[in-house]
Design an enzyme around this catalytic site. Structure first.
Site, PDB file in Angstrom:
ATOM      1  N   VAL A  58       0.871  -1.176   0.000  1.00  0.00           N
ATOM      2  CA  VAL A  58       0.000   0.000   0.000  1.00  0.00           C
ATOM      3  C   VAL A  58       0.903   1.220   0.000  1.00  0.00           C
ATOM      4  CG1 VAL A  58      -2.025  -1.041   1.074  1.00  0.00           C
ATOM      5  CG2 VAL A  58      -0.223  -0.103   2.518  1.00  0.00           C
ATOM      6  N   SER A  59       0.374   2.353  -0.470  1.00  0.00           N
ATOM      7  CA  SER A  59       1.206   3.549  -0.612  1.00  0.00           C
ATOM      8  C   SER A  59       1.435   4.285   0.702  1.00  0.00           C
ATOM      9  CB  SER A  59       0.572   4.509  -1.616  1.00  0.00           C
ATOM     10  OG  SER A  59       0.498   3.875  -2.873  1.00  0.00           O
ATOM     11  N   THR A  60       0.468   4.229   1.605  1.00  0.00           N
ATOM     12  CA  THR A  60       0.613   4.956   2.875  1.00  0.00           C
ATOM     13  C   THR A  60       0.203   4.056   4.026  1.00  0.00           C
ATOM     14  OG1 THR A  60      -1.653   5.791   2.871  1.00  0.00           O
ATOM     15  CG2 THR A  60      -0.003   7.138   1.749  1.00  0.00           C
TER      16      THR A  60
END
Length: 195
Positions: free
Chosen positions: A10-12
């Protein structure tokens, strides 16, 4: 024994891996490497650990293609590296797997598109530079001295009592810059050490 190893990203930290984790588990992954890192970030330690764990005959499984590569060329490079190691690749959402002839064909089309994209970027860059040159702009650093300053310096240096070092200090440049822009040759300054 050949393993199916999953990689989820996931990006964050705010986003959740649950959807990817469930899909990878359902696809038969015995081990899943999980990471919270931006796709633009070159350092992805969990991906590196995952790649080190893969052996010939294993398959790397991702939920979607964009979970693995930062860009199309990056993705193609990773899959090419896996192929050289004898490791298969599978993306669940796009239904791509490189262990079959059809899957390999699809991935080679991706590789061709990545190369095409790189070629277009090169062409656009060259066209932009040519257009800038046609308008009189050149790349590189801005000159340290403008034409007016060069004229002033040449006038100052006609006086034999004015040293190049003094002029360079006054204009905030090096002696080399003065010599380069003004074509001044004063060998005595080098010999006598008055610079």
């Amino acid at each position: 024994m050949n393993q199916r190893i999953g990689y989820a990203r996931v990006s964050t930290d705010d986003q959740h891996l649950d959807l990817q984790r469930d899909a990878l588990t359902q696809a038969g992954c015995s081990v899943i490497y999980e990471e919270a890192a931006s796709g633009k970030n070159a350092t992805r330690p969990e991906l590196e650990q995952c790649r080190k764990a893969l052996r010939a005959g294993d398959t790397l499984v991702v939920w979607r293609l964009d979970r693995l590569g930062r860009s199309l060329p990056d993705l193609v490079q990773i899959v090419a590296d896996l192929e050289q190691q004898g490791v298969g690749f599978e993306s669940l959402a796009e239904k791509i797997e490189t262990s079959s002839a059809a899957g390999k064909l699809i991935f080679h089309v991706f590789a061709a598109l990545a190369e095409f994209e790189r070629g277009l970027i090169r062409e656009r860059t060259q066209a932009g530079l040519a257009a800038a040159r046609a308008r009189g702009r050149t790349g590189g650093r801005k000159p340290k001295l403008d034409a007016k300053q060069i004229r002033q310096i040449k006038v100052l240096l006609r006086d034999p009592n004015t040293s190049v070092a003094e002029v360079a200090r006054d204009y905030g440049v090096s002696r080399t810059t003065i010599y380069k822009y003004c074509g001044v040759v004063r060998p005595s300054e080098f010999i006598e050490g008055t610079t």
